[in-house]
Design a protein around this motif. Structure first.
Motif, short mmCIF file in Angstrom:
data_model
loop_
_atom_site.label_atom_id
_atom_site.label_comp_id
_atom_site.label_asym_id
_atom_site.label_seq_id
_atom_site.Cartn_x
_atom_site.Cartn_y
_atom_site.Cartn_z
N PRO A 38 0.81 -1.23 0.00
CA PRO A 38 0.00 0.00 0.00
C PRO A 38 0.84 1.27 0.00
O PRO A 38 0.48 2.26 -0.66
CB PRO A 38 -0.83 -0.13 1.28
CG PRO A 38 -0.12 -1.12 2.12
CD PRO A 38 0.54 -2.05 1.18
N TRP A 39 1.97 1.25 0.71
CA TRP A 39 2.82 2.44 0.73
C TRP A 39 3.50 2.66 -0.62
O TRP A 39 3.67 3.81 -1.05
CB TRP A 39 3.88 2.31 1.83
CG TRP A 39 3.30 2.37 3.20
CD1 TRP A 39 3.23 1.36 4.11
CD2 TRP A 39 2.67 3.50 3.83
NE1 TRP A 39 2.60 1.79 5.26
CE2 TRP A 39 2.25 3.10 5.11
CE3 TRP A 39 2.42 4.81 3.42
CZ2 TRP A 39 1.61 3.96 6.00
CZ3 TRP A 39 1.77 5.67 4.29
CH2 TRP A 39 1.38 5.25 5.56
N ALA A 40 3.88 1.59 -1.30
CA ALA A 40 4.49 1.73 -2.62
C ALA A 40 3.51 2.33 -3.61
O ALA A 40 3.86 3.22 -4.41
CB ALA A 40 4.99 0.38 -3.11
N MET A 41 2.26 1.86 -3.57
CA MET A 41 1.25 2.39 -4.48
C MET A 41 0.90 3.83 -4.14
O MET A 41 0.67 4.66 -5.03
CB MET A 41 0.01 1.50 -4.46
CG MET A 41 0.25 0.15 -5.14
SD MET A 41 -1.21 -0.89 -5.29
CE MET A 41 -1.35 -1.51 -3.63
N LEU A 42 0.87 4.17 -2.85
CA LEU A 42 0.61 5.55 -2.46
C LEU A 42 1.76 6.46 -2.87
O LEU A 42 1.52 7.62 -3.25
CB LEU A 42 0.38 5.62 -0.95
CG LEU A 42 -0.95 5.06 -0.44
CD1 LEU A 42 -0.96 5.00 1.08
CD2 LEU A 42 -2.12 5.90 -0.95
N LEU A 43 2.98 5.96 -2.82
CA LEU A 43 4.12 6.77 -3.27
C LEU A 43 4.01 7.07 -4.75
O LEU A 43 4.31 8.20 -5.19
CB LEU A 43 5.42 6.02 -2.96
CG LEU A 43 6.71 6.74 -3.39
CD1 LEU A 43 6.84 8.09 -2.71
CD2 LEU A 43 7.93 5.87 -3.10
N ILE A 44 3.60 6.09 -5.53
CA ILE A 44 3.39 6.32 -6.97
C ILE A 44 2.33 7.38 -7.18
O ILE A 44 2.45 8.26 -8.05
CB ILE A 44 2.98 5.01 -7.67
CG1 ILE A 44 4.13 3.99 -7.61
CG2 ILE A 44 2.59 5.27 -9.12
CD1 ILE A 44 5.35 4.38 -8.38
N ASP A 45 1.27 7.35 -6.38
CA ASP A 45 0.21 8.36 -6.50
C ASP A 45 0.72 9.75 -6.14
O ASP A 45 0.34 10.75 -6.78
CB ASP A 45 -0.97 7.99 -5.60
CG ASP A 45 -1.72 6.77 -6.09
OD1 ASP A 45 -1.54 6.40 -7.26
OD2 ASP A 45 -2.48 6.18 -5.30
N VAL A 46 1.58 9.84 -5.14
CA VAL A 46 2.14 11.14 -4.77
C VAL A 46 3.02 11.68 -5.89
O VAL A 46 2.97 12.87 -6.23
CB VAL A 46 2.94 11.02 -3.45
CG1 VAL A 46 3.71 12.31 -3.17
CG2 VAL A 46 2.00 10.71 -2.29
N VAL A 47 3.84 10.81 -6.48
CA VAL A 47 4.67 11.23 -7.62
C VAL A 47 3.79 11.69 -8.77
O VAL A 47 4.10 12.69 -9.45
CB VAL A 47 5.59 10.06 -8.05
CG1 VAL A 47 6.33 10.41 -9.34
CG2 VAL A 47 6.59 9.74 -6.96
N LEU A 48 2.69 10.99 -9.01
CA LEU A 48 1.76 11.38 -10.06
C LEU A 48 1.16 12.74 -9.78
O LEU A 48 1.00 13.57 -10.68
CB LEU A 48 0.66 10.32 -10.18
CG LEU A 48 -0.39 10.51 -11.27
CD1 LEU A 48 0.25 10.56 -12.63
CD2 LEU A 48 -1.41 9.38 -11.20
N LEU A 49 0.84 12.99 -8.52
CA LEU A 49 0.30 14.29 -8.12
C LEU A 49 1.30 15.41 -8.39
O LEU A 49 0.94 16.48 -8.90
CB LEU A 49 -0.07 14.25 -6.64
CG LEU A 49 -0.83 15.43 -6.05
CD1 LEU A 49 -2.21 15.56 -6.68
CD2 LEU A 49 -0.96 15.27 -4.55
#
Length: 351
Positions: free
Chosen positions: A188-199
């Motif tokens: 979950p943290w890896a996927m959230l990190l990808i979302d933050v980078v996308l943001l």
């Protein structure tokens, strides 16, 4: 050189070298002049212990983004990188929007609201939440859909604000769950990190960037739903074996498939217009491989860890097998672009 000047020059290193060579001394002089308070003791204290303000650092970061990820009037390499980041961001946002839209149907099916489909397995069935706040909290993940539409329509700040709604609640939920009885997991943290980078990557859609072609990107949403989530959902509802394909695995499959199509197109079309797509797919491949690798750590304590690890390894190898040729072609084409000094107007230093 004072400590304040050292700190300011350190921040200026975010800017391209050619731009710094042209404007760095002028920017430093203007900044130091703006920090002069008129009182010798106060100015001396600020010179020794002061730091660039948040507004100044923000303006430099914004300028760095505009210069390195340039718009239509930028040098070729800057424009190509800008287009690559914008295309990668749009494709990632499209994937989120497609899967979020399909997940609405999945949620309705799990709640037993779609009578013409086979009933979900008992372990999959969901019980409606009795709290309206809990329901609203769970629905914020669907914000990726309006965020994607806003970005395509040219409202970057609106898209970022809406996407932030889809990022923050999962971060809080994951932190609370893993601080309690839920075992610590990386996925979950890896996927959230990808979302933050996308943001953060949405910053590439600055005012100097060319507008997004609306029609093809809006049409890609229903086409993507018909091509990926609908058949995947139908098969998963009837074939338990396919449930082993998680989100990182689906991302690997999608990226590998798109790169294969792209490589086939490059054979017949060697136009320079394909270079931003090659770079964009390379960026997506790197992010997908990082996500797939990070999530492997969570398979060690699962009953099917051997099968899951084998499937994940095959997915990663498939992305590498297709991604390396795309990256090589992109780098070679990028080196052939003329190197023009990336120099533009000097920003205004806040006082």
């Amino acid at each position: 050189m004072s400590r304040l000047e050292e700190r300011y020059r350190f921040v200026l290193r975010l800017l391209p070298a050619a731009y710094r060579q042209e404007w760095e001394d002028d920017m430093v002089a203007a900044f130091l002049d703006s920090m002069d308070t008129g009182d010798s003791e106060t100015t001396a204290y600020v010179t020794d212990y002061g730091r660039p303000s948040l507004s100044e650092v923000t303006s430099i970061v914004s300028l760095a983004v505009r210069l390195r990820l340039g718009g239509a009037d930028a040098p070729p390499r800057s424009y190509t990188w800008g287009q690559a980041v914008r295309l990668a961001t749009l494709m990632a946002m499209l994937a989120h929007a497609v899967m979020v839209t399909a997940s609405i149907a999945v949620t309705l099916w799990l709640y037993g609201k779609i009578a013409w489909l086979p009933a979900p397995a008992p372990e999959w069935a969901l019980t409606p939440s009795g709290s309206i706040w809990r329901t609203a909290w769970d629905l914020v993940g669907y914000a990726w859909l309006p965020a994607y539409i806003a970005l395509v329509l040219g409202h970057r700040r609106v898209a970022q604000a809406v996407a932030l709604l889809a990022v923050v609640p999962p971060v809080i939920t994951t932190a609370v769950q893993q601080a309690g009885d839920v075992p610590l997991s990386v996925s979950p943290w890896a996927m959230l990190l990808i979302d933050v980078v996308l943001l953060i990557a949405m910053a590439a859609f600055h005012h100097g960037a060319p507008p997004v072609p609306r029609r093809p990107w809006l049409l890609a949403l229903p086409v993507g739903i018909l091509l990926v989530p609908v058949p995947l959902f139908t098969i998963q509802a009837t074939t338990p074996a396919l449930r082993l394909l998680d989100w990182p695995g689906l991302s690997c499959a999608a990226v590998a498939a798109v790169m294969v199509i792209h490589l086939g197109g490059r054979v017949t079309n060697r136009s320079s217009r394909t270079l931003p797509w090659s770079l964009a797919l390379t960026l997506l491949a790197v992010a997908t491989l990082a996500l797939r690798t990070a999530t492997l750590l969570d398979y060690s304590d699962q009953a099917q860890h051997t099968t899951l690890a084998t499937i994940a390894s095959v997915q990663a190898i498939a992305v590498l097998a297709v991604g390396v040729p795309v990256a090589v072609l992109a780098i070679r084409a990028l080196r052939r672009l003329p190197s023009i000094p990336n120099v533009g107007p000097r920003p205004t230093t806040p006082t």
